[in-house]
Design a protein around this motif. Structure first.
Motif, PDB file in Angstrom:
ATOM      1  N   GLY A   1      11.474 -88.915  58.395  1.00  0.00           N
ATOM      2  CA  GLY A   1      12.004 -87.763  57.655  1.00  0.00           C
ATOM      3  C   GLY A   1      11.369 -87.656  56.277  1.00  0.00           C
ATOM      4  N   ALA A   2      10.092 -88.044  56.162  1.00  0.00           N
ATOM      5  CA  ALA A   2       9.420 -88.045  54.852  1.00  0.00           C
ATOM      6  C   ALA A   2       8.785 -86.688  54.569  1.00  0.00           C
ATOM      7  N   VAL A   3       8.514 -86.417  53.283  1.00  0.00           N
ATOM      8  CA  VAL A   3       7.788 -85.207  52.902  1.00  0.00           C
ATOM      9  C   VAL A   3       6.331 -85.418  53.312  1.00  0.00           C
ATOM     10  N   ASN A   4       5.788 -84.459  54.060  1.00  0.00           N
ATOM     11  CA  ASN A   4       4.450 -84.664  54.623  1.00  0.00           C
ATOM     12  C   ASN A   4       3.360 -84.090  53.718  1.00  0.00           C
ATOM     13  N   LEU A   5       2.754 -84.963  52.927  1.00  0.00           N
ATOM     14  CA  LEU A   5       1.573 -84.550  52.161  1.00  0.00           C
ATOM     15  C   LEU A   5       0.339 -85.219  52.774  1.00  0.00           C
ATOM     16  N   ALA A   6       0.443 -85.508  54.071  1.00  0.00           N
ATOM     17  CA  ALA A   6      -0.667 -86.178  54.756  1.00  0.00           C
ATOM     18  C   ALA A   6      -1.620 -85.158  55.367  1.00  0.00           C
TER      19      ALA A   6
ATOM     20  N   VAL B   1      -6.051 -84.077  47.021  1.00  0.00           N
ATOM     21  CA  VAL B   1      -6.437 -84.857  45.851  1.00  0.00           C
ATOM     22  C   VAL B   1      -6.555 -86.321  46.276  1.00  0.00           C
ATOM     23  N   MET B   2      -7.724 -86.912  45.986  1.00  0.00           N
ATOM     24  CA  MET B   2      -7.930 -88.344  46.228  1.00  0.00           C
ATOM     25  C   MET B   2      -7.427 -89.061  44.987  1.00  0.00           C
ATOM     26  N   THR B   3      -6.746 -90.181  45.224  1.00  0.00           N
ATOM     27  CA  THR B   3      -6.177 -90.917  44.098  1.00  0.00           C
ATOM     28  C   THR B   3      -6.563 -92.387  44.192  1.00  0.00           C
ATOM     29  N   ASP B   4      -6.434 -93.064  43.049  1.00  0.00           N
ATOM     30  CA  ASP B   4      -6.631 -94.510  43.020  1.00  0.00           C
ATOM     31  C   ASP B   4      -5.254 -95.156  42.859  1.00  0.00           C
ATOM     32  N   ILE B   5      -4.978 -96.166  43.703  1.00  0.00           N
ATOM     33  CA  ILE B   5      -3.630 -96.748  43.734  1.00  0.00           C
ATOM     34  C   ILE B   5      -3.583 -98.139  43.108  1.00  0.00           C
ATOM     35  N   SER B   6      -4.628 -98.492  42.359  1.00  0.00           N
ATOM     36  CA  SER B   6      -4.708 -99.865  41.820  1.00  0.00           C
ATOM     37  C   SER B   6      -3.465-100.250  41.025  1.00  0.00           C
ATOM     38  N   ALA B   7      -2.843 -99.253  40.357  1.00  0.00           N
ATOM     39  CA  ALA B   7      -1.719 -99.559  39.464  1.00  0.00           C
ATOM     40  C   ALA B   7      -0.517-100.149  40.195  1.00  0.00           C
ATOM     41  N   PHE B   8      -0.457 -99.965  41.532  1.00  0.00           N
ATOM     42  CA  PHE B   8       0.764-100.371  42.229  1.00  0.00           C
ATOM     43  C   PHE B   8       0.717-101.805  42.768  1.00  0.00           C
ATOM     44  N   GLY B   9      -0.453-102.392  42.712  1.00  0.00           N
ATOM     45  CA  GLY B   9      -0.572-103.811  43.090  1.00  0.00           C
ATOM     46  C   GLY B   9      -0.372-104.112  44.565  1.00  0.00           C
ATOM     47  N   PHE B  10      -0.628-103.149  45.443  1.00  0.00           N
ATOM     48  CA  PHE B  10      -0.495-103.407  46.886  1.00  0.00           C
ATOM     49  C   PHE B  10      -1.755-104.060  47.425  1.00  0.00           C
TER      50      PHE B  10
ATOM     51  N   ALA C   1       1.239 -89.846  53.067  1.00  0.00           N
ATOM     52  CA  ALA C   1      -0.102 -89.564  52.532  1.00  0.00           C
ATOM     53  C   ALA C   1      -1.101 -90.242  53.468  1.00  0.00           C
ATOM     54  N   VAL C   2      -2.375 -90.041  53.240  1.00  0.00           N
ATOM     55  CA  VAL C   2      -3.369 -90.620  54.148  1.00  0.00           C
ATOM     56  C   VAL C   2      -4.097 -91.781  53.470  1.00  0.00           C
ATOM     57  N   PRO C   3      -4.117 -92.961  54.105  1.00  0.00           N
ATOM     58  CA  PRO C   3      -4.847 -94.089  53.518  1.00  0.00           C
ATOM     59  C   PRO C   3      -6.333 -93.762  53.367  1.00  0.00           C
ATOM     60  N   GLY C   4      -6.874 -94.086  52.213  1.00  0.00           N
ATOM     61  CA  GLY C   4      -8.271 -93.773  51.917  1.00  0.00           C
ATOM     62  C   GLY C   4      -9.252 -94.365  52.915  1.00  0.00           C
ATOM     63  N   SER C   5      -8.907 -95.535  53.478  1.00  0.00           N
ATOM     64  CA  SER C   5      -9.858 -96.207  54.372  1.00  0.00           C
ATOM     65  C   SER C   5     -10.207 -95.359  55.587  1.00  0.00           C
ATOM     66  N   SER C   6      -9.327 -94.409  55.958  1.00  0.00           N
ATOM     67  CA  SER C   6      -9.625 -93.609  57.150  1.00  0.00           C
ATOM     68  C   SER C   6     -10.791 -92.653  56.919  1.00  0.00           C
ATOM     69  N   PHE C   7     -11.244 -92.548  55.682  1.00  0.00           N
ATOM     70  CA  PHE C   7     -12.370 -91.655  55.383  1.00  0.00           C
ATOM     71  C   PHE C   7     -13.682 -92.429  55.204  1.00  0.00           C
ATOM     72  N   TYR C   8     -13.643 -93.736  55.460  1.00  0.00           N
ATOM     73  CA  TYR C   8     -14.834 -94.573  55.265  1.00  0.00           C
ATOM     74  C   TYR C   8     -15.151 -95.342  56.533  1.00  0.00           C
ATOM     75  N   ARG C   9     -16.417 -95.659  56.700  1.00  0.00           N
ATOM     76  CA  ARG C   9     -16.829 -96.487  57.840  1.00  0.00           C
ATOM     77  C   ARG C   9     -16.322 -97.919  57.638  1.00  0.00           C
TER      78      ARG C   9
ATOM     79  N   VAL D   1      -5.931 -93.239  48.204  1.00  0.00           N
ATOM     80  CA  VAL D   1      -4.976 -92.531  49.064  1.00  0.00           C
ATOM     81  C   VAL D   1      -5.147 -91.036  48.816  1.00  0.00           C
ATOM     82  N   ARG D   2      -5.086 -90.241  49.901  1.00  0.00           N
ATOM     83  CA  ARG D   2      -5.244 -88.780  49.768  1.00  0.00           C
ATOM     84  C   ARG D   2      -3.917 -88.051  49.962  1.00  0.00           C
TER      85      ARG D   2
END
Ligand SMILES: Cc1ncc(COP(=O)(O)O)c(C=O)c1O
Length: 403
Positions: A39-44, A335-344, A362-370, A379-380
């Motif tokens: 039941g999440a808001v879908n920004l994916a 919008v592509m974002t950097d998530i470094s601040a969250f320490g995951f 949201a969409v994990p960034g790795s899905s856009f890379y080989r 994260v997008r």
């Protein structure tokens, strides 16, 4: 008898193609399913959650009512092909013969795979900029080609642009290169390729005798005074470009599945054959509505872009307040974002937490890379959503704490 039915004949066989065994599920579409589950808001996934233009819905209803309900001409209804040709003249100054250069497909997705199947042989190489729209990888595999990736590097300063290294691009071209895929405006980065960058790619295409396949589906979604330049409009490129576009994003009808490929006659003939055997044709009544859509006045496109500019400028501050570093998109609606601040640990762990515990998909960034490691800090988010949806997401994102 039961034994015969349940026994596996030859476990090594498994009845699966080697090609498919390398595919993972589409991460983007999986995130939509997860959004529904929690039941999440879908920004994916990149589909608008608001209404399509009334005129084009009326045109679709009228087409069905008047019994445009059988197969259209396999390469597209005449009215739509003529509208596509006219629009390419108006927007990009490209002369297109609707009888010889246009193939209407089931979405630009089918236009891309039909094109690759029509032009690639086993052993051919296809150059792809990464991060890339996730279909391009499997598309290349299905067409028997090998992908070669060239990095788009994130902006180094606030408000900067994604860039690529000229030498790295040149190194990706060789005698086996059949095509380069250029997606501008770009998903996921929001990069709008400049004339100088396109000319550089053009020069390499000419030097190495390579075809450009351009995905221009976000052509009209532009910000900050950027302009979209079609590769086919550059000198020397008309004869070596396949331009792919569609209704999904420009007219907010991603479920209609109407897209097209515009190409030189010989290549069009090949694309039409593949398309015919793959799908026969795109939905006939929706093609008629497409002809109406492509006849909307210029103000429609200005309003579309401005609507998305407002949404972009609404979501980004909320993401920044929550702790994301945002790479400002100049086009498209992500919008592509950097998530470094969250320490995951990585992007996948973060998006799992985000959808389940915070309530935003949201969409994990790795899905856009080989190589997944390249997107492990990215994260997008998609902002093709109603104000209420973006507000609901912003409110939930406010609960995130930095690591
Ligand atoms: C770059 C890009 N190309 C193609 C598509 C799919 O387009 P269509 O709905 O026309 O198949 C998408 C959808 O997100 C996209 O982002």
């Amino acid at each position: 008898m039961a034994d015969v039915i349940t026994s596996v004949s030859n476990p090594a066989k498994q009845f699966l193609s080697h090609k498919v065994s390398h595919f993972t599920e589409s991460v983007i579409r999986e995130m939509t399913r997860q959004a529904m589950l929690y039941g999440a808001v879908n920004l994916a996934q990149g589909f608008p959650d608001f209404a399509a233009p009334a005129e084009i819905k009326a045109a679709a209803r009228a087409a069905i009512e008047s019994d445009v309900n059988q197969y259209a001409i396999t390469w597209g209804a005449k009215s739509l092909r003529h509208a596509i040709a006219r629009q390419m003249g108006v927007w990009q100054g490209i002369e297109v013969d609707p009888e010889k250069n246009v193939t209407v497909c089931c979405g630009s997705t089918e236009a891309m795979i039909s094109t690759l199947l029509a032009v690639c042989n086993a052993g051919d190489e296809v150059v792809i900029f990464e991060p890339f729209y996730e279909n391009y990888g499997p598309d290349s595999v299905l067409s028997g080609a090998k992908s070669k990736f060239v990095k788009l590097r994130p902006p180094v300063s606030e408000g900067g642009e994604w860039t690529f290294d000229e030498k790295e691009l040149r190194a990706a071209f060789d005698k086996n290169t059949k095509a380069v895929i250029v997606n501008t405006p770009n998903n996921p980065t929001g990069k709008v390729f400049t004339r100088a960058e396109l000319e550089l790619i053009r020069d390499l295409c000419v030097e190495f005798d390579v075809l450009a396949i351009t995905d221009e589906i976000y052509e009209h979604i532009l910000y900050d005074g950027t302009t979209h330049i079609s590769m086919a409009s550059l000198e020397g490129m008309r004869e070596r470009t396949v331009t792919i576009n569609g209704m999904s994003k420009t007219y907010s009808v991603t479920g209609w599945r109407v897209g097209w490929a515009v190409a030189p006659e010989k290549i069009t003939n090949a694309i039409r054959k593949v398309h015919d055997f793959l799908t026969v044709g795109a939905p006939a009544p929706l093609q008629e509505a497409g002809a109406v859509a492509l006849s909307l006045p210029a103000e429609y496109y200005a309003r579309l872009a401005e609507g998305y500019r407002v949404r972009r400028d609404h979501l980004i501050p909320a993401l920044e307040r929550a702790g994301f570093t945002c790479f400002l998109p100049r086009g498209a609606y992500y919008v592509m974002t950097d998530i470094s601040a969250f320490g995951f640990e990585d992007d996948v762990a973060f998006t799992k937490y985000l959808v389940k515990e915070i309530g935003v998909a949201a969409v994990p960034g790795s899905s856009f890379y080989r190589d997944a490691r390249d997107g492990a800090r990215q994260v997008r988010f998609a902002f093709c959503k109603k104000r209420e949806t973006l507000n609901a997401a912003a409110e939930k994102l406010g609960r995130l704490s930095r690591g």
